[in-house]
Every structure is written in C-alpha cells, then in structure tokens.
Scaffold this motif. Structure first.
Motif, PDB file in Angstrom:
ATOM      1  N   UNK A   6       0.945  -1.344  -0.041  1.00 37.93           N
ATOM      2  CA  UNK A   6       0.179   0.132  -0.020  1.00 37.93           C
ATOM      3  C   UNK A   6       0.839   1.186  -0.036  1.00 37.93           C
ATOM      4  N   UNK A   7       1.796   1.117   0.772  1.00 44.38           N
ATOM      5  CA  UNK A   7       2.735   2.323   0.670  1.00 44.38           C
ATOM      6  C   UNK A   7       3.419   2.724  -0.499  1.00 44.38           C
ATOM      7  N   UNK A   8       3.853   1.618  -1.483  1.00 50.39           N
ATOM      8  CA  UNK A   8       4.432   1.711  -2.620  1.00 50.39           C
ATOM      9  C   UNK A   8       3.218   2.235  -3.610  1.00 50.39           C
ATOM     10  N   UNK A   9       2.147   1.928  -3.461  1.00 54.55           N
ATOM     11  CA  UNK A   9       1.025   2.082  -4.332  1.00 54.55           C
ATOM     12  C   UNK A   9       0.714   3.731  -3.921  1.00 54.55           C
ATOM     13  N   UNK A  10       0.645   4.332  -2.636  1.00 57.00           N
ATOM     14  CA  UNK A  10       0.330   5.479  -2.306  1.00 57.00           C
ATOM     15  C   UNK A  10       1.485   6.481  -2.736  1.00 57.00           C
ATOM     16  N   UNK A  11       2.804   6.018  -2.709  1.00 57.28           N
ATOM     17  CA  UNK A  11       4.113   6.721  -3.104  1.00 57.28           C
ATOM     18  C   UNK A  11       3.749   6.953  -4.664  1.00 57.28           C
ATOM     19  N   UNK A  12       3.618   6.146  -5.371  1.00 57.70           N
ATOM     20  CA  UNK A  12       3.423   6.262  -6.869  1.00 57.70           C
ATOM     21  C   UNK A  12       2.328   7.320  -7.280  1.00 57.70           C
ATOM     22  N   UNK A  13       1.177   7.064  -6.409  1.00 57.46           N
ATOM     23  CA  UNK A  13      -0.070   7.862  -6.703  1.00 57.46           C
ATOM     24  C   UNK A  13       0.497   9.435  -6.532  1.00 57.46           C
ATOM     25  N   UNK A  14       1.262   9.662  -5.364  1.00 61.02           N
ATOM     26  CA  UNK A  14       1.476  11.205  -5.167  1.00 61.02           C
ATOM     27  C   UNK A  14       2.473  11.594  -6.127  1.00 61.02           C
ATOM     28  N   UNK A  15       3.540  10.852  -6.585  1.00 66.91           N
ATOM     29  CA  UNK A  15       4.505  11.131  -7.395  1.00 66.91           C
ATOM     30  C   UNK A  15       3.846  11.445  -8.955  1.00 66.91           C
ATOM     31  N   UNK A  16       2.857  10.553  -9.219  1.00 61.74           N
ATOM     32  CA  UNK A  16       2.152  10.827 -10.563  1.00 61.74           C
ATOM     33  C   UNK A  16       1.202  12.098 -10.689  1.00 61.74           C
ATOM     34  N   UNK A  17       0.620  12.419  -9.614  1.00 60.81           N
ATOM     35  CA  UNK A  17      -0.402  13.482  -9.488  1.00 60.81           C
ATOM     36  C   UNK A  17       0.322  14.699  -9.392  1.00 60.81           C
ATOM     37  N   UNK A 185       5.680  15.428  -3.402  1.00 59.82           N
ATOM     38  CA  UNK A 185       5.333  14.170  -3.581  1.00 59.82           C
ATOM     39  C   UNK A 185       5.473  13.582  -2.121  1.00 59.82           C
ATOM     40  N   UNK A 186       6.360  13.564  -1.414  1.00 60.00           N
ATOM     41  CA  UNK A 186       6.742  12.918  -0.128  1.00 60.00           C
ATOM     42  C   UNK A 186       5.588  13.485   1.026  1.00 60.00           C
ATOM     43  N   UNK A 187       5.233  14.837   0.712  1.00 61.29           N
ATOM     44  CA  UNK A 187       4.292  15.356   1.794  1.00 61.29           C
ATOM     45  C   UNK A 187       2.713  14.751   1.485  1.00 61.29           C
ATOM     46  N   UNK A 188       2.392  14.527   0.278  1.00 65.32           N
ATOM     47  CA  UNK A 188       1.257  14.039  -0.203  1.00 65.32           C
ATOM     48  C   UNK A 188       1.195  12.386   0.449  1.00 65.32           C
ATOM     49  N   UNK A 189       2.448  11.914  -0.021  1.00 61.99           N
ATOM     50  CA  UNK A 189       2.584  10.527   0.478  1.00 61.99           C
ATOM     51  C   UNK A 189       2.324  10.262   1.857  1.00 61.99           C
ATOM     52  N   UNK A 190       2.741  11.060   2.878  1.00 59.96           N
ATOM     53  CA  UNK A 190       2.877  11.018   4.123  1.00 59.96           C
ATOM     54  C   UNK A 190       1.498  11.141   4.683  1.00 59.96           C
ATOM     55  N   UNK A 191       0.925  12.053   4.277  1.00 62.95           N
ATOM     56  CA  UNK A 191      -0.574  12.323   4.581  1.00 62.95           C
ATOM     57  C   UNK A 191      -1.410  11.180   4.122  1.00 62.95           C
ATOM     58  N   UNK A 192      -1.304  10.828   3.023  1.00 64.31           N
ATOM     59  CA  UNK A 192      -2.255   9.777   2.689  1.00 64.31           C
ATOM     60  C   UNK A 192      -1.907   8.328   3.247  1.00 64.31           C
ATOM     61  N   UNK A 193      -0.766   8.041   3.609  1.00 69.99           N
ATOM     62  CA  UNK A 193      -0.255   6.860   4.236  1.00 69.99           C
ATOM     63  C   UNK A 193      -0.623   6.812   5.683  1.00 69.99           C
ATOM     64  N   UNK A 194      -0.825   8.194   6.511  1.00 67.85           N
ATOM     65  CA  UNK A 194      -1.277   8.142   7.756  1.00 67.85           C
ATOM     66  C   UNK A 194      -2.980   7.921   7.639  1.00 67.85           C
ATOM     67  N   UNK A 195      -3.421   8.570   6.802  1.00 69.68           N
ATOM     68  CA  UNK A 195      -4.961   8.652   6.601  1.00 69.68           C
ATOM     69  C   UNK A 195      -5.365   6.964   6.457  1.00 69.68           C
ATOM     70  N   UNK A 196      -4.500   6.398   5.368  1.00 70.86           N
ATOM     71  CA  UNK A 196      -5.033   4.812   4.980  1.00 70.86           C
ATOM     72  C   UNK A 196      -4.652   3.960   6.257  1.00 70.86           C
ATOM     73  N   UNK A 197      -3.478   4.307   7.140  1.00 74.62           N
ATOM     74  CA  UNK A 197      -3.250   3.318   7.939  1.00 74.62           C
ATOM     75  C   UNK A 197      -3.579   3.975   9.523  1.00 74.62           C
ATOM     76  N   UNK A 198      -4.484   4.752   9.472  1.00 76.47           N
ATOM     77  CA  UNK A 198      -5.001   5.477  10.636  1.00 76.47           C
ATOM     78  C   UNK A 198      -5.386   4.345  11.799  1.00 76.47           C
TER      79      UNK A 198
END
Length: 498
Positions: A6-17, A185-198
C-alpha cells in the motif's frame, strides 16, 4: 495487500499526481511490465477485481524500482514502515517504573482509604467506561477529531512520520523543479499513508498502552511485596465523614473478589474500628487483597485488551485494500471493473448522441471498461420510465441525465420516484444515478444562473431521497465528478461493479 505494498502504491500515486506533464516519470516508465502467459491474465476472467488490484500493485512496484534508482531519497520514504517499537524495552521500563514508584512511602503506613492503588483502580475504571462507550456508541455519531487519547496518539504518529519525511533530502536532484516535485510528493504520500493506516496505527498504539499499563501494575505489586520482606508495613484509616461500619462496607465490596479467591475472610467491624487513627495493624492481609484486586481488575483486563488489539491489528493489516473509489484508482482499475453491469443512460426531455465521447469516457471511468454502457435513449417529457431487461446475472445502473437549462417540475419528481421503484424491485443490487448536465449554461458563461438552476435541481433530487451530481460543470474541480460518485449512487456504491 500488505502495508508495504500500500505504501508503494500511495507513493506512486503522489508522484504521478504531482507530475501531470510526465516530466519526471516518463510515459513509458508508467507502463507495467508485460508477461506473455501470466496466470493473472487467466485469473482476470474469473476475478477481475482481484486481478486489477494485483496489476496496480505490480505497476507500483515497477515504478518505485525506477524511482529509487533515479532518486535514492524515495528509498528512505519507506523507513516509516520500519519504525519498530521495542516491546521488550517498553515492558521492562514499565515494570521498573512500577517497582520504583513506592505506593507507601518512607513512613511505611498504609491508609486504607487513601492508598495510591485505589487511585489507580479508579483511573482504570474510568478508562474501561470510556472503552465501553466507544464500543456502544456508533462511530458515525462521534466526532473523530475530538480531543482525547486517539487524537493525541494520531498526532504523535503523524509527527513521527512527517518528521522522518521532512528530513529527507535528494542528493541527485537536477533542478529546483525536481526538488519541489520530490518534496510535494513526499508530503502528499505521508498524509495519505497516515490516513490509510490510521486504524492500524491507533490499534497498535492501544495494544502497547494496554501492555504498558499491565506491566506497570505488576511492577507496583512486585515492589510492594519485595519491600514487605525488609520493612514492616502497618495499616490504618481515618475519615471525617465515615465510621467503622461504612469503612467495613466499602472495603468488603472493594475486596470481595480478592477475599473469595484467597480464602482470607474480611476483618469484621470491630477489627476495622481498631485500625482507626494512627496505623498500627499489620498490613499483610491488606497487601494480599490489593495484589489480587490489582491483578483481577488491572493486569487481567489490560492483558486481554492488549491481546484483542494485537489480533485486530493483524486483521487490519491483512484487510488493507486500494482506495478504489478515488479517481486515480478508478482509472487504473478501469480494464478490470464493470463486469456484469448494465449502464442505461436515460436523457430526460433532450437528446444525447451515441458517440458522445466525453460522456462515454466519464461512464467508463465511473463504472469500468467491462460495463455494458447503452447511451442515446431519450425519455419524452411526461413519459414513464422505460422497462429494463430482466437479467438476474447482471446488475443495473440507471443514469438519468437532466438538462439544467430546463426548470425542475413535479413531473420530474414523479419520474424519479417511479424509477426508484423499478430499480428497487430488481432481483439483485442495482443503482440509480442522477446527472445534471451543465453544458448549456457553460457555453453561455452564465455562472450565477447555473448555480441557481443546479441548486433547484439538487433540492428536487433531495426531496426524492437522491443526491444529484453535476456533470460538465465548468466551475467544478478536476475529477470532482468521479470524486463525488460514491456519494451520489443510490441506494449505495455497488461493489460488484468495482
């Protein structure tokens, strides 16, 4: 899906967006590797959604591999997943802390009505009531942002994760644009990772807190017994408002379980009366009572709660899934979604071209490439809804398209109510979606009139128990239509079409 995937998917999502122009991740780099005779291709015919998830994960791993080669900083982004809590050290510190926290003090006098372990029991009673309340009261009725232990734990976890990522630096960034892209990208990834893994992180934190509480109580009792071998503890009590009978009743209730388990009878009223004033009675019996009571009402429940939280954490880790309702993932999963779904577009009192590429692309993004989409069917003003084909093997989504240039009337409400009855009467889960076509007002650039007319249509839909979606709204955000889709489907998001 594992947390690492999930972390890899979210990182790629942030980088692409954050790279819509394919400046840092080229188009060919975004393509997953192709396999000639992959068993997952055969699996797609049987379970398209599971195959889609597998392809998205494989694609993310493929892109992450290239990203980390070009920008080693992204390797460190996964360090947050390797934050390990030293459970043994935590338990050891709690035990030592409990042992050193002498609940009696140098006077060696135990006050039966003012003993620190009594405060500890009361604190745990309040904690248990809070846990019971959180289980009884449904989650939607509670404010997730309210202050308290979950909010504090989440804030601390966010601070740790974002702190880790904020210290990352790229040594190979070639330009300021590239540095900005990496940072965003890293800031967005961190926020989404926290939200998904809350929930996973909070459950893990709760399990650790339960373990620490149990270990602390054990340390206190162990220290009490060990000091009892070297010092003479005496017990007594004094009170302005209570007499011996009241104290006896209070202690009998408090230590009822300990007395029953140990077989030691509770001292009578006369014995309690003799202890009033300066502590002078031997405290051994009371230490035994306190130890057993602490074990029953602190150590045992906390251990059970820690075990339950640990098992729930394992279940949450196994149940992680893609946030497939987000527009980004809807598009990635398009080739695998929509199997067994008939999408019927009903244009009310206006025409829709069969070759309307934008509408077809939107419906394809919304429901998947595998959905059977039928467009071009117009319903004349005042006509009842058409009859849909009866097929127990396929789901149905009726998409009603209203032109906001027309004024909403009672006839439209009657049409929607009849359509709801038809959709509800089908033999399997079905859906209804109301679209408000804003193109007419968008062409004449009449923003105020557009807002007023959309509000009128939205009100009409709400009166029918529906939520209308604006389509081709020039003032709407990008991907706003796909973002709001799950909330606009009636009676709910049809997971079978995902």
């Amino acid at each position: 899906m594992t947390p690492a995937q999930l972390a890899k998917v979210l990182l790629v999502q942030a980088c692409e967006e954050h790279d819509p122009d394919h400046k840092f991740i080229l188009r060919y780099e975004r393509e997953p590797p192709r396999h000639g005779n992959d068993p997952r291709d055969r699996m797609a015919a049987e379970d398209s959604m599971r195959a889609g998830d597998a392809r998205v994960i494989e694609r993310a791993e493929h892109i992450v591999e290239r990203l980390t080669q070009k920008h080693p900083v992204f390797n460190s982004a996964f360090a947050v997943l390797r934050i390990k809590t030293p459970v043994t050290l935590l338990i050891g510190c709690a035990l030592v802390g409990g042992f050193l926290a002498d609940p009696i003090g140098p006077a060696s006098h135990i006050n039966l009505l003012n003993f620190p372990l009594l405060t500890l029991l009361l604190w745990h009673a309040v904690a248990y009531i809070g846990l019971l309340y959180s289980m009884v009261v449904p989650r939607p009725s509670r404010d997730r942002s309210q202050p308290g232990l979950p909010g504090l734990v989440e804030w601390l976890l966010g601070l740790v994760v974002k702190g880790r990522l904020s210290r990352l630096r790229s040594d190979r960034a070639q330009s300021s644009d590239e540095q900005q892209w990496i940072a965003a990208s890293l800031a967005t990834y961190a926020a989404r990772l926290l939200h998904s893994s809350r929930e996973l992180l909070l459950t893990h934190a709760r399990s650790l807190l339960h373990v620490a509480a149990a270990a602390l109580a054990i340390g206190v009792i162990a220290g009490l017994y060990l000091r009892g071998f070297s010092f003479l503890y005496k017990a007594g009590w004094d009170s302005t408002f209570m007499e011996a009978e009241g104290v006896h009743t209070f202690l009998s209730i408090l230590f009822a379980s300990a007395s029953w388990l140990s077989g030691i009878p509770m001292p009578g009223v006369e014995a309690i009366a003799d202890l009033r004033g300066t502590a002078r009675g031997n405290a051994a019996i009371w230490i035994h009572f306190w130890a057993i009571t602490t074990g029953l009402f602190i150590v045992l429940p906390r251990t059970l709660l820690a075990s339950t939280a640990w098992m729930r954490k394992a279940r949450l880790a196994d149940a992680m899934h893609l946030p497939s309702n987000e527009p980004y993932f809807r598009r990635l999963l398009n080739p695998y979604r929509g199997k067994g779904l008939l999408v019927k577009v009903l244009a009310y009192s206006h025409r829709v071209k069969e070759g309307d590429d934008r509408l077809l692309a939107f419906l394809s993004d919304a429901f998947g490439v595998l959905a059977d989409i039928h467009m071009g069917h117009s319903v004349q003003y005042g006509e009842p809804p058409p009859q849909f084909p009866t097929d127990s093997d396929r789901g149905l989504c009726a998409v009603v398209l209203f032109n906001v240039a027309q004024a909403p009337e009672e006839t439209h409400s009657e049409f929607l109510e009849e359509l709801k009855t038809i959709v509800r009467g089908k033999g399997r889960p079905n859906m209804l979606l109301v679209l408000l076509d804003c193109e007419a007002y968008a062409q004449i650039d009449h923003e105020k009139r557009l807002r007023e007319r959309c509000q009128a249509w939205t009100t009409l839909a709400k009166e029918c128990g529906l939520q209308a979606m604006k389509y081709r709204d020039p003032s709407g955000p990008p991907d706003g239509e796909l973002q709001s889709l799950p909330d606009c489907l009636w009676p709910g998001d049809f997971r079978g079409a995902q």
